[in-house]
Design a protein around this motif. Structure first.
Motif, PDB file in Angstrom:
ATOM      1  N   LEU A  45       8.296 -34.033 -31.277  1.00  0.00           N
ATOM      2  CA  LEU A  45       7.377 -33.122 -30.600  1.00  0.00           C
ATOM      3  C   LEU A  45       7.305 -31.778 -31.323  1.00  0.00           C
ATOM      4  CD1 LEU A  45       8.074 -33.629 -26.776  1.00  0.00           C
ATOM      5  CD2 LEU A  45       5.957 -34.139 -28.003  1.00  0.00           C
ATOM      6  N   GLY A  46       8.467 -31.279 -31.768  1.00  0.00           N
ATOM      7  CA  GLY A  46       8.484 -30.027 -32.515  1.00  0.00           C
ATOM      8  C   GLY A  46       7.716 -30.129 -33.817  1.00  0.00           C
ATOM      9  N   ALA A  47       7.893 -31.243 -34.522  1.00  0.00           N
ATOM     10  CA  ALA A  47       7.191 -31.437 -35.795  1.00  0.00           C
ATOM     11  C   ALA A  47       5.681 -31.522 -35.588  1.00  0.00           C
ATOM     12  CB  ALA A  47       7.714 -32.704 -36.487  1.00  0.00           C
ATOM     13  N   TYR A  48       5.259 -32.317 -34.612  1.00  0.00           N
ATOM     14  CA  TYR A  48       3.827 -32.465 -34.345  1.00  0.00           C
ATOM     15  C   TYR A  48       3.210 -31.153 -33.855  1.00  0.00           C
ATOM     16  CZ  TYR A  48       3.134 -37.480 -34.995  1.00  0.00           C
ATOM     17  OH  TYR A  48       2.982 -38.733 -35.547  1.00  0.00           O
ATOM     18  N   SER A  49       3.909 -30.469 -32.945  1.00  0.00           N
ATOM     19  CA  SER A  49       3.376 -29.212 -32.415  1.00  0.00           C
ATOM     20  C   SER A  49       3.222 -28.174 -33.523  1.00  0.00           C
ATOM     21  CB  SER A  49       4.301 -28.670 -31.317  1.00  0.00           C
ATOM     22  OG  SER A  49       4.388 -29.566 -30.241  1.00  0.00           O
ATOM     23  N   SER A  50       4.227 -28.093 -34.387  1.00  0.00           N
ATOM     24  CA  SER A  50       4.188 -27.136 -35.487  1.00  0.00           C
ATOM     25  C   SER A  50       3.049 -27.458 -36.456  1.00  0.00           C
ATOM     26  CB  SER A  50       5.530 -27.137 -36.221  1.00  0.00           C
ATOM     27  OG  SER A  50       5.506 -26.278 -37.339  1.00  0.00           O
ATOM     28  N   ILE A  70       4.525 -19.059 -36.167  1.00  0.00           N
ATOM     29  CA  ILE A  70       4.052 -20.208 -35.398  1.00  0.00           C
ATOM     30  C   ILE A  70       5.143 -21.264 -35.273  1.00  0.00           C
ATOM     31  CG2 ILE A  70       2.440 -22.163 -35.453  1.00  0.00           C
ATOM     32  CD1 ILE A  70       0.370 -20.295 -36.655  1.00  0.00           C
ATOM     33  N   ILE A  71       5.935 -21.452 -36.323  1.00  0.00           N
ATOM     34  CA  ILE A  71       6.953 -22.512 -36.330  1.00  0.00           C
ATOM     35  C   ILE A  71       7.953 -22.348 -35.188  1.00  0.00           C
ATOM     36  CG2 ILE A  71       8.876 -23.475 -37.649  1.00  0.00           C
ATOM     37  CD1 ILE A  71       7.187 -23.004 -40.181  1.00  0.00           C
ATOM     38  N   PRO A  72       8.637 -21.197 -35.049  1.00  0.00           N
ATOM     39  CA  PRO A  72       9.575 -21.069 -33.913  1.00  0.00           C
ATOM     40  C   PRO A  72       8.880 -21.038 -32.563  1.00  0.00           C
ATOM     41  CG  PRO A  72       9.383 -18.978 -35.093  1.00  0.00           C
ATOM     42  CD  PRO A  72       8.688 -20.013 -35.920  1.00  0.00           C
ATOM     43  N   LEU A  73       7.656 -20.508 -32.505  1.00  0.00           N
ATOM     44  CA  LEU A  73       6.933 -20.488 -31.235  1.00  0.00           C
ATOM     45  C   LEU A  73       6.589 -21.904 -30.773  1.00  0.00           C
ATOM     46  CD1 LEU A  73       4.498 -17.442 -31.642  1.00  0.00           C
ATOM     47  CD2 LEU A  73       6.582 -17.595 -30.251  1.00  0.00           C
ATOM     48  N   ALA A  74       6.245 -22.764 -31.720  1.00  0.00           N
ATOM     49  CA  ALA A  74       5.966 -24.162 -31.367  1.00  0.00           C
ATOM     50  C   ALA A  74       7.218 -24.834 -30.826  1.00  0.00           C
ATOM     51  CB  ALA A  74       5.446 -24.918 -32.594  1.00  0.00           C
ATOM     52  N   ALA A  75       8.369 -24.570 -31.458  1.00  0.00           N
ATOM     53  CA  ALA A  75       9.636 -25.139 -30.989  1.00  0.00           C
ATOM     54  C   ALA A  75       9.988 -24.611 -29.603  1.00  0.00           C
ATOM     55  CB  ALA A  75      10.746 -24.820 -31.985  1.00  0.00           C
ATOM     56  N   LEU A  76       9.765 -23.325 -29.380  1.00  0.00           N
ATOM     57  CA  LEU A  76      10.074 -22.724 -28.084  1.00  0.00           C
ATOM     58  C   LEU A  76       9.195 -23.312 -26.985  1.00  0.00           C
ATOM     59  CD1 LEU A  76      11.671 -20.593 -26.504  1.00  0.00           C
ATOM     60  CD2 LEU A  76       9.876 -18.939 -27.073  1.00  0.00           C
ATOM     61  N   ALA A  77       7.925 -23.512 -27.288  1.00  0.00           N
ATOM     62  CA  ALA A  77       7.005 -24.092 -26.301  1.00  0.00           C
ATOM     63  C   ALA A  77       7.453 -25.495 -25.910  1.00  0.00           C
ATOM     64  CB  ALA A  77       5.579 -24.120 -26.863  1.00  0.00           C
ATOM     65  N   VAL A  78       7.843 -26.295 -26.896  1.00  0.00           N
ATOM     66  CA  VAL A  78       8.335 -27.648 -26.614  1.00  0.00           C
ATOM     67  C   VAL A  78       9.608 -27.583 -25.780  1.00  0.00           C
ATOM     68  CG1 VAL A  78       9.331 -29.729 -27.641  1.00  0.00           C
ATOM     69  CG2 VAL A  78       7.289 -28.699 -28.646  1.00  0.00           C
ATOM     70  N   PHE A 201      20.206 -27.355 -21.429  1.00  0.00           N
ATOM     71  CA  PHE A 201      19.315 -28.431 -21.850  1.00  0.00           C
ATOM     72  C   PHE A 201      18.065 -27.872 -22.514  1.00  0.00           C
ATOM     73  CE2 PHE A 201      16.224 -31.874 -21.317  1.00  0.00           C
ATOM     74  CZ  PHE A 201      16.966 -32.944 -21.785  1.00  0.00           C
ATOM     75  N   VAL A 202      17.505 -26.816 -21.961  1.00  0.00           N
ATOM     76  CA  VAL A 202      16.318 -26.196 -22.558  1.00  0.00           C
ATOM     77  C   VAL A 202      16.641 -25.666 -23.958  1.00  0.00           C
ATOM     78  CG1 VAL A 202      14.715 -24.244 -22.389  1.00  0.00           C
ATOM     79  CG2 VAL A 202      15.195 -25.640 -20.378  1.00  0.00           C
ATOM     80  N   ILE A 203      17.806 -25.022 -24.112  1.00  0.00           N
ATOM     81  CA  ILE A 203      18.198 -24.511 -25.434  1.00  0.00           C
ATOM     82  C   ILE A 203      18.402 -25.664 -26.404  1.00  0.00           C
ATOM     83  CG2 ILE A 203      20.014 -23.315 -26.727  1.00  0.00           C
ATOM     84  CD1 ILE A 203      20.436 -21.551 -24.271  1.00  0.00           C
ATOM     85  N   GLY A 204      19.063 -26.732 -25.944  1.00  0.00           N
ATOM     86  CA  GLY A 204      19.280 -27.890 -26.804  1.00  0.00           C
ATOM     87  C   GLY A 204      17.984 -28.539 -27.241  1.00  0.00           C
ATOM     88  N   VAL A 205      17.038 -28.657 -26.309  1.00  0.00           N
ATOM     89  CA  VAL A 205      15.723 -29.230 -26.644  1.00  0.00           C
ATOM     90  C   VAL A 205      14.987 -28.315 -27.624  1.00  0.00           C
ATOM     91  CG1 VAL A 205      13.457 -29.832 -25.727  1.00  0.00           C
ATOM     92  CG2 VAL A 205      15.512 -30.513 -24.498  1.00  0.00           C
ATOM     93  N   THR A 206      15.071 -27.003 -27.403  1.00  0.00           N
ATOM     94  CA  THR A 206      14.413 -26.053 -28.306  1.00  0.00           C
ATOM     95  C   THR A 206      14.979 -26.168 -29.717  1.00  0.00           C
ATOM     96  OG1 THR A 206      14.019 -24.512 -26.483  1.00  0.00           O
ATOM     97  CG2 THR A 206      13.898 -23.621 -28.711  1.00  0.00           C
ATOM     98  N   LEU A 207      16.300 -26.311 -29.828  1.00  0.00           N
ATOM     99  CA  LEU A 207      16.919 -26.459 -31.149  1.00  0.00           C
ATOM    100  C   LEU A 207      16.495 -27.768 -31.811  1.00  0.00           C
ATOM    101  CD1 LEU A 207      20.508 -25.136 -30.344  1.00  0.00           C
ATOM    102  CD2 LEU A 207      18.803 -24.047 -31.803  1.00  0.00           C
ATOM    103  N   GLY A 208      16.418 -28.844 -31.023  1.00  0.00           N
ATOM    104  CA  GLY A 208      15.938 -30.106 -31.575  1.00  0.00           C
ATOM    105  C   GLY A 208      14.501 -29.993 -32.054  1.00  0.00           C
ATOM    106  N   ALA A 209      13.658 -29.334 -31.246  1.00  0.00           N
ATOM    107  CA  ALA A 209      12.254 -29.131 -31.640  1.00  0.00           C
ATOM    108  C   ALA A 209      12.153 -28.221 -32.854  1.00  0.00           C
ATOM    109  CB  ALA A 209      11.468 -28.544 -30.468  1.00  0.00           C
ATOM    110  N   LEU A 210      13.065 -27.239 -32.951  1.00  0.00           N
ATOM    111  CA  LEU A 210      13.059 -26.348 -34.118  1.00  0.00           C
ATOM    112  C   LEU A 210      13.349 -27.125 -35.390  1.00  0.00           C
ATOM    113  CD1 LEU A 210      12.918 -23.459 -35.262  1.00  0.00           C
ATOM    114  CD2 LEU A 210      15.377 -23.261 -34.814  1.00  0.00           C
ATOM    115  N   GLY A 211      14.269 -28.088 -35.301  1.00  0.00           N
ATOM    116  CA  GLY A 211      14.541 -28.932 -36.468  1.00  0.00           C
ATOM    117  C   GLY A 211      13.290 -29.643 -36.939  1.00  0.00           C
ATOM    118  N   GLY A 212      12.502 -30.166 -35.992  1.00  0.00           N
ATOM    119  CA  GLY A 212      11.251 -30.823 -36.366  1.00  0.00           C
ATOM    120  C   GLY A 212      10.201 -29.845 -36.845  1.00  0.00           C
ATOM    121  N   ALA A 213      10.139 -28.667 -36.193  1.00  0.00           N
ATOM    122  CA  ALA A 213       9.122 -27.678 -36.546  1.00  0.00           C
ATOM    123  C   ALA A 213       9.293 -27.169 -37.971  1.00  0.00           C
ATOM    124  CB  ALA A 213       9.159 -26.515 -35.560  1.00  0.00           C
TER     125      ALA A 213
END
Length: 298
Positions: A45-50, A70-78, A201-213
């Protein structure tokens, strides 16, 4: 000499990417004792959103420099949207259940997220090369290297330092350590364990999305990338010790340099080298190098 330099630089870059992609997984396990298979879905989701957001922005003809925001903002939104929906809508009803059931639930969430990405962005590939291309390359001992990858090393250091500081030098971090040690005592002391679980959980998901972003500008984003990362992220946290942030750093370094060695010296063993390192570590340290102590209840 050039081969040694290439191995060192590639190993460091790959380790930084692995740490960014796996630290959210170990954070969630350390606090909530949930092996979150859905982590791969959040990465995707982070990769696609970014990639989608960068593509929309660059079509406006504006300066490329703002794509790095945009990259960290996309991860934060996810992280905020998907993290809250899944934790509040599904996982909170599963707390206290058998760990195997939690694995099955998060695996089901992962499959759902895979289909969600296809429904939103389709099954074609998405490319957002502009942030990586804009920075160009730099020569290290005569070897050209992408500056964007070096920036990921710096980002990994910053993320690791912030997590360490937050857990060890803040009041909230120390309360979180109490929650990790014993949930029942934490509730008895008046600590809002449910709130800590949600925020974690939100922080963990954000970090996972950041990896993709942060990965999106380097690859062609296609369906299935979530399944690839969950395997490598699992290897990293198992080597370092599940639930340990420091272990995630060491595990990422081990896997990163093992992969770089195999790529430069014997490419067919690239994937095998990761599992070889994991097998050797687990043979001597079955719970990983820096596994958290498990309290024994009587």
């Amino acid at each position: 000499m050039l081969t040694a330099v290439a191995i060192a630089v590639d190993g460091l870059g790959f380790a930084a990417w692995l740490f960014l992609s796996s630290v959210g997984l170990t954070l969630i396990y350390g606090v909530m004792r949930i092996l979150n298979i859905a982590h791969g879905g959040f990465y995707a989701l982070g990769a696609y959103s970014s990639a989608w957001a960068i593509g929309l922005y660059t079509q406006t003809g504006s300066t490329i420099a703002l794509t790095y925001l945009i990259i960290p903002l996309a991860a934060l939104a996810v992280g905020v949207i998907a993290g809250l929906l899944i934790e509040r809508g599904i996982l909170r009803f599963m707390y206290g259940r058998d760990e195997v059931l939690m694995v099955l639930v998060t695996y089901a969430i992962f499959l759902i997220l895979e289909d969600v990405t296809k429904l939103i962005w389709g099954t074609g590939s998405m490319v957002a090369y502009q942030p990586a291309y804009f920075l160009g390359t730099i020569e290290i001992f005569g070897i050209p290297y992408t500056i964007y990858k070096l920036c990921l090393v710096g980002l990994a250091i910053v993320v690791g330092a912030v997590l360490w500081w937050g857990l060890n030098r803040t009041r909230i971090g120390k309360l979180l350590l109490v929650v990790i040690e014993d949930r029942e005592i934490s509730r008895a002391l008046g600590i809002n364990v449910t709130l800590f679980f949600t925020v974690t959980f939100v922080i963990g998901v954000t970090l996972g999305a950041l990896g993709g972003a942060v990965t999106a500008p380097q690859i062609s984003v296609v369906p299935g990338i979530g399944a690839e990362i969950i395997v490598m992220a699992f290897a990293v946290i198992v080597i370092g010790g599940m639930g340990s942030i420091g272990g995630a750093i060491i595990g990422a370094i081990f896997v990163g340099f093992a992969r770089a060695l195999s790529v430069h010296l014997y490419p067919p063993a690239e994937l095998f080298s990761i599992y070889l390192v994991m097998a050797v570590v687990l043979a001597f340290k079955p719970y990983g190098l820096f596994s958290l102590a498990e309290g024994r209840k009587i």
